[in-house]
Design a protein around this motif. Structure first.
Motif, PDB file in Angstrom:
ATOM      1  N   ARG A   1       0.907  -1.053  -0.119  1.00 39.80           N
ATOM      2  CA  ARG A   1       0.116   0.014   0.038  1.00 39.80           C
ATOM      3  C   ARG A   1       0.668   1.292  -0.141  1.00 39.80           C
ATOM      4  NH1 ARG A   1      -2.994  -1.580   4.016  1.00 39.80           N
ATOM      5  NH2 ARG A   1      -4.847  -2.101   2.434  1.00 39.80           N
ATOM      6  N   SER A   2       1.795   1.245   0.795  1.00 43.91           N
ATOM      7  CA  SER A   2       2.909   2.239   0.858  1.00 43.91           C
ATOM      8  C   SER A   2       3.389   2.635  -0.620  1.00 43.91           C
ATOM      9  CB  SER A   2       3.966   2.160   1.874  1.00 43.91           C
ATOM     10  OG  SER A   2       3.262   2.020   3.296  1.00 43.91           O
ATOM     11  N   SER A   3       4.020   1.477  -1.244  1.00 44.76           N
ATOM     12  CA  SER A   3       4.837   1.818  -2.236  1.00 44.76           C
ATOM     13  C   SER A   3       3.733   1.984  -3.425  1.00 44.76           C
ATOM     14  CB  SER A   3       5.577   0.625  -2.674  1.00 44.76           C
ATOM     15  OG  SER A   3       4.749  -0.556  -2.846  1.00 44.76           O
ATOM     16  N   ALA A   4       2.552   1.903  -3.377  1.00 44.75           N
ATOM     17  CA  ALA A   4       1.486   1.786  -4.428  1.00 44.75           C
ATOM     18  C   ALA A   4       0.939   3.239  -4.461  1.00 44.75           C
ATOM     19  CB  ALA A   4       0.428   0.774  -4.377  1.00 44.75           C
ATOM     20  N   ALA A   5       1.027   3.868  -3.231  1.00 50.89           N
ATOM     21  CA  ALA A   5       0.128   5.281  -3.233  1.00 50.89           C
ATOM     22  C   ALA A   5       0.940   6.160  -4.166  1.00 50.89           C
ATOM     23  CB  ALA A   5       0.221   5.533  -1.859  1.00 50.89           C
ATOM     24  N   PRO A   6       2.069   6.481  -4.312  1.00 50.29           N
ATOM     25  CA  PRO A   6       2.456   7.437  -5.297  1.00 50.29           C
ATOM     26  C   PRO A   6       2.062   6.955  -6.605  1.00 50.29           C
ATOM     27  CG  PRO A   6       4.187   6.198  -4.310  1.00 50.29           C
ATOM     28  CD  PRO A   6       2.930   6.094  -3.352  1.00 50.29           C
ATOM     29  N   VAL A   7       2.086   5.703  -7.032  1.00 54.41           N
ATOM     30  CA  VAL A   7       1.955   5.251  -8.275  1.00 54.41           C
ATOM     31  C   VAL A   7       0.375   5.541  -8.587  1.00 54.41           C
ATOM     32  CG1 VAL A   7       1.776   3.276  -9.730  1.00 54.41           C
ATOM     33  CG2 VAL A   7       3.500   3.590  -8.300  1.00 54.41           C
TER      34      VAL A   7
ATOM     35  N   GLY B   1      -7.944   7.808 -14.993  1.00 57.21           N
ATOM     36  CA  GLY B   1      -8.849   6.591 -15.335  1.00 57.21           C
ATOM     37  C   GLY B   1      -8.800   5.715 -14.167  1.00 57.21           C
ATOM     38  N   GLN B   2      -9.195   4.377 -14.478  1.00 54.79           N
ATOM     39  CA  GLN B   2      -9.567   3.604 -13.343  1.00 54.79           C
ATOM     40  C   GLN B   2      -8.377   2.625 -13.158  1.00 54.79           C
ATOM     41  OE1 GLN B   2     -13.096   1.881 -15.094  1.00 54.79           O
ATOM     42  NE2 GLN B   2     -14.540   3.253 -13.779  1.00 54.79           N
ATOM     43  N   ALA B   3      -7.828   2.061 -12.010  1.00 55.79           N
ATOM     44  CA  ALA B   3      -6.799   1.309 -11.763  1.00 55.79           C
ATOM     45  C   ALA B   3      -6.902   0.846 -10.329  1.00 55.79           C
ATOM     46  CB  ALA B   3      -5.449   1.929 -11.910  1.00 55.79           C
ATOM     47  N   LEU B   4      -6.498  -0.397 -10.311  1.00 57.27           N
ATOM     48  CA  LEU B   4      -6.145  -0.929  -8.849  1.00 57.27           C
ATOM     49  C   LEU B   4      -4.956  -1.734  -8.711  1.00 57.27           C
ATOM     50  CD1 LEU B   4      -8.824  -2.502 -10.445  1.00 57.27           C
ATOM     51  CD2 LEU B   4      -9.558  -3.002  -8.269  1.00 57.27           C
ATOM     52  N   VAL B   5      -4.415  -1.684  -7.509  1.00 58.80           N
ATOM     53  CA  VAL B   5      -3.208  -2.493  -6.971  1.00 58.80           C
ATOM     54  C   VAL B   5      -3.543  -3.452  -5.734  1.00 58.80           C
ATOM     55  CG1 VAL B   5      -1.099  -2.191  -5.501  1.00 58.80           C
ATOM     56  CG2 VAL B   5      -1.770  -0.231  -7.201  1.00 58.80           C
TER      57      VAL B   5
ATOM     58  N   GLY C   1      -5.382  -0.825  -2.785  1.00 57.03           N
ATOM     59  CA  GLY C   1      -5.458   0.801  -3.310  1.00 57.03           C
ATOM     60  C   GLY C   1      -6.177   0.666  -4.544  1.00 57.03           C
ATOM     61  N   VAL C   2      -7.255   1.583  -4.729  1.00 55.63           N
ATOM     62  CA  VAL C   2      -7.844   1.994  -6.134  1.00 55.63           C
ATOM     63  C   VAL C   2      -7.798   3.574  -6.494  1.00 55.63           C
ATOM     64  CG1 VAL C   2      -9.096  -0.072  -5.778  1.00 55.63           C
ATOM     65  CG2 VAL C   2     -10.117   2.109  -5.044  1.00 55.63           C
TER      66      VAL C   2
ATOM     67  N   PRO D   1       3.717  -5.373 -13.352  1.00 56.97           N
ATOM     68  CA  PRO D   1       4.303  -5.585 -12.139  1.00 56.97           C
ATOM     69  C   PRO D   1       4.573  -4.467 -11.027  1.00 56.97           C
ATOM     70  CG  PRO D   1       5.793  -6.041 -13.690  1.00 56.97           C
ATOM     71  CD  PRO D   1       4.616  -5.382 -14.387  1.00 56.97           C
ATOM     72  N   LEU D   2       4.360  -4.517  -9.773  1.00 55.32           N
ATOM     73  CA  LEU D   2       4.865  -3.746  -8.721  1.00 55.32           C
ATOM     74  C   LEU D   2       5.524  -4.433  -7.888  1.00 55.32           C
ATOM     75  CD1 LEU D   2       1.798  -1.349  -8.128  1.00 55.32           C
ATOM     76  CD2 LEU D   2       3.973  -0.728  -9.221  1.00 55.32           C
ATOM     77  N   PRO D   3       6.375  -3.875  -6.802  1.00 57.59           N
ATOM     78  CA  PRO D   3       7.266  -4.717  -5.994  1.00 57.59           C
ATOM     79  C   PRO D   3       6.304  -5.440  -4.919  1.00 57.59           C
ATOM     80  CG  PRO D   3       8.418  -2.564  -6.349  1.00 57.59           C
ATOM     81  CD  PRO D   3       7.005  -2.457  -6.973  1.00 57.59           C
ATOM     82  N   GLY D   4       6.089  -6.512  -5.084  1.00 58.53           N
ATOM     83  CA  GLY D   4       5.209  -7.148  -4.136  1.00 58.53           C
ATOM     84  C   GLY D   4       3.625  -7.272  -4.481  1.00 58.53           C
ATOM     85  N   GLY D   5       3.437  -6.925  -5.893  1.00 57.50           N
ATOM     86  CA  GLY D   5       1.977  -7.235  -6.304  1.00 57.50           C
ATOM     87  C   GLY D   5       1.866  -6.690  -7.774  1.00 57.50           C
ATOM     88  N   TRP D   6       0.708  -6.355  -7.943  1.00 60.96           N
ATOM     89  CA  TRP D   6       0.297  -5.902  -9.569  1.00 60.96           C
ATOM     90  C   TRP D   6      -0.425  -4.695  -9.484  1.00 60.96           C
ATOM     91  CZ3 TRP D   6       2.584  -8.812 -13.433  1.00 60.96           C
ATOM     92  CH2 TRP D   6       2.887 -10.074 -12.963  1.00 60.96           C
ATOM     93  N   LEU D   7      -0.255  -3.833 -10.459  1.00 62.67           N
ATOM     94  CA  LEU D   7      -1.131  -2.719 -10.915  1.00 62.67           C
ATOM     95  C   LEU D   7      -1.887  -3.296 -12.115  1.00 62.67           C
ATOM     96  CD1 LEU D   7      -1.656   0.525 -11.052  1.00 62.67           C
ATOM     97  CD2 LEU D   7      -0.029   0.826 -12.693  1.00 62.67           C
TER      98      LEU D   7
END
Length: 387
Positions: free
Chosen positions: A188-194, A200-204, A213-214, A246-252
């Motif tokens: 969640r911390s690394s995805a917030a700035p992305v 548009g619409q996106a989820l992590v 996060g969405v 890919p994101l560190p530890g997950g997916w966008l």
């Protein structure tokens, strides 16, 4: 419960007077299952809660996967030797279909803690044993992960052992739950700035689809990902055509986007520092960095230095000086692709076409990855090229 288990054993054709035929896992398959098992993360909890007691009581502690295969076995050395004579060793299949009624196999079917004492075992040669096993579940979705078991000679077994095994199993599941929450917070911390940079619409989501996060959407709890997701276009039942990054530890997950709109375009591999290496990926969604393990730094260095690509055997020679260690190489690359799936290609292994790769090296070649023993890195320190 024991009667129902005996009927299942009879229906499976288990012979109570014969030693069950065992086909243990190969060393490579056993190691593969250990590495992918979530139970590896809670072995310290299981060992701390059970191993000392089991050893003192002349028992052994056994951990299996959900298919009843023995992954780990520790405890009293004399009892381990007794277990060897029954085929109760690492890699063995301890399901009811193979060895009849026993605590491990019956707990896998009953999905609850089970004690099987002496002659309750279906196979007569097991009557000298008593076993207590408890199933271990994924606390996120209830999926069965395996069992933890304490086994040993029937005469030395204590009646409270089943309660102890059950309690330690719950502690292990609690540790899995805590680890999951911590990993979600990191993502969640690394995805917030992305997400903040996106329109548009996106989820992590994490690798199992749990949402952290969405943007532009009502947040669901979980997204149904494929069993082995890969970067690129992906159709999801709830959202239609999406693109996976890919994101560190997950997916966008970018909803309604084509692959070309999300494909990373640049990679910076920084192996110039003595205190660690990083890879930074840049693309339409911005950039993110990932700290590399020493092994992954070696792998990416070789791929960056050899843009034409390397086979698994060549990488095994580069890293270990042994072209036969391809299983280890493929396992490490599989882990890397969780973070870098969209920028790594295979057959041969290389950085994907169209991705600009910048390799940042130390000022002095002799300081390259100073703790590495890989032959390819050693050759680069001496200013030699890999063949």
């Amino acid at each position: 419960m024991i009667g129902a288990s005996w009927r299942r054993a009879l229906d499976s054709g288990v012979d109570p007077d014969a030693e069950p035929p065992q086909q243990p896992l190969s060393v490579a398959e056993l190691e593969h299952r250990r590495q992918k098992s979530q139970l590896a993360a809670v072995l310290p909890v299981l060992n701390e809660g059970l191993l000392a007691t089991a050893d003192a009581a002349q028992q052994i502690m056994v951990v299996t996967d959900a298919e009843g295969r023995v992954l780990w076995r520790e405890g009293s050395a004399p009892v381990r030797r007794m277990a060897d004579r029954l085929g109760f060793d690492k890699g063995a299949d301890w399901t009811e279909q193979v060895v009849g009624t026993n605590a491990i196999g019956t707990a896998l079917v009953a999905r609850r803690p089970v004690l099987v004492h002496s002659a309750e075992h279906f196979i007569r040669s097991h009557h000298q044993w008593t076993c207590a096993a408890a199933p271990l579940h994924d606390p996120r979705d209830g999926r069965l992960l395996g069992t933890v078991d304490v086994s040993g000679p029937a005469q030395s077994f204590h009646p409270t052992t089943l309660s102890l095994v059950s309690a330690v199993a719950r502690l292990a599941e609690g540790e899995l739950r805590s680890r999951h929450h911590r990993s979600l917070e990191r993502l969640r911390s690394s995805a917030a700035p992305v997400l903040a940079r996106l329109g548009g619409q996106a989820l992590v989501v994490d690798p199992n689809g749990w949402v952290v996060g969405v943007t532009g959407l009502t947040p669901p709890d979980r997204v149904a990902l494929p069993k082995a997701p890969e970067a690129g276009p992906l159709w999801l039942p709830r959202y239609g055509m999406c693109a996976l990054e890919p994101l560190p530890g997950g997916w966008l997950i970018r909803v309604g986007r084509a692959e070309r709109e999300t494909m990373p375009s640049r990679v910076v591999l920084d192996v110039s520092r003595r205190d660690g290496s990083t890879v930074t990926v840049s693309g339409p969604a911005g950039s993110w960095s990932h700290e590399l393990s020493p092994r992954h730094a070696e792998l990416l260095f070789v791929l960056a230095a050899q843009p034409q690509g390397r086979t698994a055997a060549e990488l095994a020679q580069d890293l270990f000086g042994d072209a036969g260690r391809t299983v280890t190489v493929r396992a490490e690359l599989s882990r890397l692709r969780r973070h870098l799936g969209s920028v790594l290609a295979h057959r041969p292994y290389r950085f994907a076409d169209g991705v600009e790769v910048e390799l940042r090296l130390p000022a002095r070649p002799g300081r390259l990855l100073p703790h590495s023993l890989a032959p390819a890195v050693a050759a680069a320190r001496r200013g030699r090229h890999m063949s």
